[in-house]
Write a protein that holds these residues in place. Structure first.
Motif, PDB file in Angstrom:
ATOM      1  N   GLN A 150      11.668   5.919  -1.113  1.00 16.47           N
ATOM      2  CA  GLN A 150      11.053   6.575  -2.241  1.00 16.47           C
ATOM      3  C   GLN A 150       9.673   5.991  -2.359  1.00 16.47           C
ATOM      4  O   GLN A 150       9.643   4.616  -2.368  1.00 16.47           O
ATOM      5  N   ARG A 151       8.730   6.461  -2.887  1.00 11.14           N
ATOM      6  CA  ARG A 151       7.365   5.892  -3.445  1.00 11.14           C
ATOM      7  C   ARG A 151       7.806   4.996  -4.530  1.00 11.14           C
ATOM      8  O   ARG A 151       8.279   5.443  -5.464  1.00 11.14           O
ATOM      9  N   ASN A 152       7.479   3.716  -4.320  1.00 12.54           N
ATOM     10  CA  ASN A 152       7.633   2.730  -5.499  1.00 12.54           C
ATOM     11  C   ASN A 152       6.328   2.598  -6.377  1.00 12.54           C
ATOM     12  O   ASN A 152       5.283   2.161  -6.055  1.00 12.54           O
ATOM     13  N   THR A 153       6.286   3.329  -7.292  1.00 13.19           N
ATOM     14  CA  THR A 153       5.198   3.204  -8.153  1.00 13.19           C
ATOM     15  C   THR A 153       4.764   2.066  -8.867  1.00 13.19           C
ATOM     16  O   THR A 153       3.702   1.864  -9.439  1.00 13.19           O
ATOM     17  N   ASN A 154       5.763   0.959  -8.669  1.00 11.93           N
ATOM     18  CA  ASN A 154       5.427  -0.171  -9.204  1.00 11.93           C
ATOM     19  C   ASN A 154       4.655  -1.165  -8.367  1.00 11.93           C
ATOM     20  O   ASN A 154       4.211  -2.126  -8.454  1.00 11.93           O
ATOM     21  N   ARG A 155       4.322  -0.740  -6.930  1.00 12.42           N
ATOM     22  CA  ARG A 155       3.447  -1.317  -5.979  1.00 12.42           C
ATOM     23  C   ARG A 155       2.365  -0.739  -5.671  1.00 12.42           C
ATOM     24  O   ARG A 155       2.198   0.645  -5.825  1.00 12.42           O
ATOM     25  N   TYR A 156       1.292  -1.408  -5.139  1.00 12.48           N
ATOM     26  CA  TYR A 156       0.318  -0.823  -4.808  1.00 12.48           C
ATOM     27  C   TYR A 156       0.317   0.288  -3.692  1.00 12.48           C
ATOM     28  O   TYR A 156       0.957  -0.356  -2.517  1.00 12.48           O
ATOM     29  N   ASP A 157       0.061   1.301  -3.607  1.00 11.62           N
ATOM     30  CA  ASP A 157       0.035   2.428  -2.611  1.00 11.62           C
ATOM     31  C   ASP A 157      -1.302   2.733  -1.984  1.00 11.62           C
ATOM     32  O   ASP A 157      -1.898   3.201  -2.730  1.00 11.62           O
ATOM     33  N   PRO A 158      -1.571   2.265  -0.854  1.00  9.92           N
ATOM     34  CA  PRO A 158      -2.933   2.574  -0.262  1.00  9.92           C
ATOM     35  C   PRO A 158      -3.472   4.198  -0.127  1.00  9.92           C
ATOM     36  O   PRO A 158      -4.331   4.676   0.017  1.00  9.92           O
ATOM     37  N   ASN A 159      -2.111   4.837   0.009  1.00 13.44           N
ATOM     38  CA  ASN A 159      -2.532   6.403   0.066  1.00 13.44           C
ATOM     39  C   ASN A 159      -2.449   6.895  -1.126  1.00 13.44           C
ATOM     40  O   ASN A 159      -2.278   8.184  -1.068  1.00 13.44           O
ATOM     41  N   ALA A 160      -2.258   6.476  -2.099  1.00 17.47           N
ATOM     42  CA  ALA A 160      -2.081   7.124  -3.524  1.00 17.47           C
ATOM     43  C   ALA A 160      -3.281   7.935  -3.798  1.00 17.47           C
ATOM     44  O   ALA A 160      -4.431   7.459  -3.729  1.00 17.47           O
ATOM     45  N   GLY A 161      -3.460   9.133  -4.116  1.00 23.55           N
ATOM     46  CA  GLY A 161      -4.630   9.969  -4.482  1.00 23.55           C
ATOM     47  C   GLY A 161      -4.946  10.724  -3.002  1.00 23.55           C
ATOM     48  O   GLY A 161      -6.194  11.470  -3.554  1.00 23.55           O
ATOM     49  N   LEU A 162      -4.657  10.213  -2.048  1.00 23.19           N
ATOM     50  CA  LEU A 162      -5.352  11.015  -0.742  1.00 23.19           C
ATOM     51  C   LEU A 162      -4.690  12.488  -0.792  1.00 23.19           C
ATOM     52  O   LEU A 162      -3.680  12.651  -1.207  1.00 23.19           O
ATOM     53  N   SER A 163      -5.475  13.210  -0.119  1.00 22.03           N
ATOM     54  CA  SER A 163      -5.247  14.589   0.121  1.00 22.03           C
ATOM     55  C   SER A 163      -4.401  14.644   1.399  1.00 22.03           C
ATOM     56  O   SER A 163      -4.388  13.839   2.113  1.00 22.03           O
ATOM     57  N   ASP A 164      -3.821  15.946   1.484  1.00 18.46           N
ATOM     58  CA  ASP A 164      -3.052  15.970   2.893  1.00 18.46           C
ATOM     59  C   ASP A 164      -3.987  15.734   4.018  1.00 18.46           C
ATOM     60  O   ASP A 164      -3.742  15.079   5.162  1.00 18.46           O
ATOM     61  N   CYS A 165      -5.214  16.311   4.085  1.00 19.43           N
ATOM     62  CA  CYS A 165      -6.202  16.201   5.206  1.00 19.43           C
ATOM     63  C   CYS A 165      -6.865  14.824   5.328  1.00 19.43           C
ATOM     64  O   CYS A 165      -7.043  14.267   6.389  1.00 19.43           O
ATOM     65  N   GLU A 166      -6.761  14.041   4.213  1.00 19.96           N
ATOM     66  CA  GLU A 166      -7.231  12.756   4.273  1.00 19.96           C
ATOM     67  C   GLU A 166      -6.022  11.712   4.885  1.00 19.96           C
ATOM     68  O   GLU A 166      -6.495  10.795   5.616  1.00 19.96           O
ATOM     69  N   LEU A 167      -4.669  12.041   4.672  1.00 22.86           N
ATOM     70  CA  LEU A 167      -3.791  11.449   5.195  1.00 22.86           C
ATOM     71  C   LEU A 167      -3.838  11.770   6.726  1.00 22.86           C
ATOM     72  O   LEU A 167      -3.486  10.738   7.453  1.00 22.86           O
TER      73      LEU A 167
END
Length: 276
Positions: free
Chosen positions: A19-36
């Motif tokens: 599960q995505r841990n919101t307490n850690r830095y997520d480099p993919n946070a905020g990226l759109s599907d096409c950016e991923l």
């Protein structure tokens, strides 16, 4: 959440992702599907590998309009001779971005499938969609591919006009040094087949002056000189062709298909035996 799992599965790190841990830095946070999808594309590895194809599948699942991923997925099928699968994929690519990929489908139809009419139609349509001149498509000017298509359709006169356009465009827009390594060669051979021996010899001489290391130019020059009765000069050209072919020279070839007028060492040796 779905796109996150697609991304994680592609990276073979499902257990690490969880599960995505919101307490850690997520480099993919905020990226759109096409950016991923773009990230997956850039991490795909070697072309045609299982990893690469899996990453591309995941990129396409995230961003179905990602034409570059569809195209990259198609290439291994083309190179391995699975033309039916390649056609299904490249058709999708062209549907998404015709102005970027019609030329690719066109020259590949000519070179690999020998679908000369279909390839020519694609190239002509691309030429009307995209401005600019000269247009390099694969290894050749777009008009050279059109010439190969016309050769396959048994229309030598039209092919010659396209070869003329290739050379004229290079000289007019860029300068004579920008004529392709094989352009004078192909036009010269075609002129020889059309029995324009003076024009053929002029082009083959230009080819040799332009790129002396190409064995093909000397070989076809030798055949032409033999045709017009200059046996001694013909033998000298053929000997030069053999020395280049077996030594530090170069001969036109392709790792996947036999190209038009491609020569082999046996061709040179047979001509030497014939004219000695």
């Amino acid at each position: 959440m779905v796109k996150w799992w697609i991304y994680c599965l592609s990276l073979f790190v499902v257990t690490a992702c969880g599960q995505r841990n919101t307490n850690r830095y997520d480099p993919n946070a905020g990226l759109s599907d096409c950016e991923l999808a773009e990230r997956l594309y850039n991490q795909k590895g070697n072309q045609g590998s299982a990893r690469s194809q899996q990453y591309l599948d995941s990129a396409i699942a995230l961003c179905p309009a990602f034409a570059k991923a569809w195209h990259e997925k198609s290439v291994p099928y083309l190179k391995r001779g699975d033309y039916a699968t390649w056609m299904q994929l490249i058709n999708k690519v062209v549907e998404l971005e015709p102005s970027n990929y019609l030329d690719t489908r066109g020259w590949c139809k000519v070179k690999f499938l020998h679908d000369y009419a279909g390839g020519l139609a694609d190239l002509q349509r691309y030429d009307t969609l995209v401005a600019g001149s000269p247009k390099m498509v694969g290894d050749f000017n777009i008009h050279s591919w059109m010439a190969f298509a016309k050769l396959g359709l048994q229309d030598s006169s039209a092919a010659l006009k396209y070869f003329d356009q290739t050379i004229d465009e290079a000289i007019r827009h860029l300068g004579p040094e920008w004529v392709g390594y094989h352009d004078y060669l192909y036009r010269g051979i075609l002129k020889m087949e059309l029995k324009d021996y003076d024009g053929a010899l002029a082009d083959l001489d230009r080819q040799i002056a332009h790129y002396d290391k190409l064995a093909d130019g000397h070989y076809y020059r030798g055949l032409l000189l033999a045709k017009i009765g200059k046996k001694a000069q013909a033998l000298a050209s053929l000997e030069k062709a053999k020395a280049l072919f077996t030594g530090d020279g170069y001969h036109a070839q392709d790792p996947y298909v036999e190209m038009p007028w491609q020569i082999y060492l046996e061709d040179i040796e047979r001509a030497l035996l014939q004219y000695r």
